[in-house]
Design an enzyme around this catalytic site. Structure first.
Site: not given
Ligand code: 9D3
Length: 246
Positions: A88, A115, A153, A168
């Site tokens: 994060p 954690e 991709r 796209d």
């Protein structure tokens, strides 16, 4: 391109890697994915991969030993190889980061659980830290799937017959126009007339206006970075003058 994924939950990846565009790319040998179970590198009778934090506090921390041994066990390409830690606290991921990563030969993706991971792993082994967004996941595995899917991709040949990356959504920084298929009338709703007209110039223009409209309404932040032509800018100026209200 090769992805090595280090995880405590390798089973999470099996159906993902067999499905869709990516499954086919792996089948064709354009993309290779190797999974390393971090627990296979744990020691001691309990094969522990976590331990309590120095200094006290709630939650458990991933032990550095199993992770460093797992990292050393991964066969590395001579050049074009990076170790990415999913966290994060990482750099926010977007399509431009995906393009940068797609230039590499190999990505080693480290998935954390608990954690957090002992800081010394990041210092000694990690080239790049990535977050996929401002929400809390239970671990790095879903983020690793996002990276493999989006970067995979972009590998040449992966999107053979399918929509090319040029057309796209996001490649020009705009949201897509609405799509329709048969039947022409569905639950009383008609397909927009212009799409049945056969006038391809008119259709192209209508779709571009819809794209700009949607982006203007839903994601005005994207317009700052979007690749806009002169016609786009004129259409956009019109939208700002007469804001759409349907
Ligand atoms: C209780 C404090 N948490 C910080 C917000 C600790 C914490 C939460 C979630 C520590 C690790 C995780 C697991 N998340 C990931 O491993 C993760 C993640 C994410 O949660 N959001 C967005 N991108 C990513 S990449 C890896």
């Amino acid at each position: 391109m090769r992805f090595d994924i280090l995880t405590l939950f390798p089973d999470l990846f099996s159906s993902f890697l067999r499905s869709g565009v990516l499954g086919r790319a792996i089948g064709k040998g354009l993309v290779e994915v190797r999974l390393t179970d971090i627990r296979d590198h744990a020691g001691g009778p309990h094969r522990a991969t976590d331990d309590r934090p120095y200094g006290g506090g709630d939650g458990m921390i991933m032990k550095p030993g199993p992770l460093s041994r797992a990292l050393k066990s991964v066969e590395r390409s001579e050049e074009g190889c990076k170790v990415v830690f999913l966290t994060p606290q990482g750099e926010l991921y977007d399509q431009s980061v995906a393009w940068e990563l797609s230039r590499l030969k190999q990505l080693i993706l480290v998935c954390g659980r608990y954690e957090g991971v002992d800081e010394r792993i990041r210092e000694s082994y990690v080239d790049l830290e990535i977050s996929i967004g401002d929400y809390v996941l239970s671990g790095g595995e879903l983020a690793a799937m996002v990276i493999v899917d989006t970067v995979g991709r972009l590998v040449p040949g992966v999107l053979g017959g399918e929509l090319s990356n040029r057309n796209d959504s996001f490649e020009d920084g705009l949201l897509e126009h609405p799509h329709y298929t048969r039947p022409r009338v569905f639950e009383g709703k008609e397909v927009p007339e212009v799409l049945l007209s056969g006038n391809h110039e008119k259709i192209r223009h209508w779709r571009r206006l819809q794209s700009l409209k949607r982006t203007f309404e839903r994601r005005p932040d994207l317009l700052k970075k979007a690749r806009l032509g002169e016609e786009d800018k004129a259409l956009l100026a019109g939208l700002k003058e007469h804001p759409p209200h349907d």
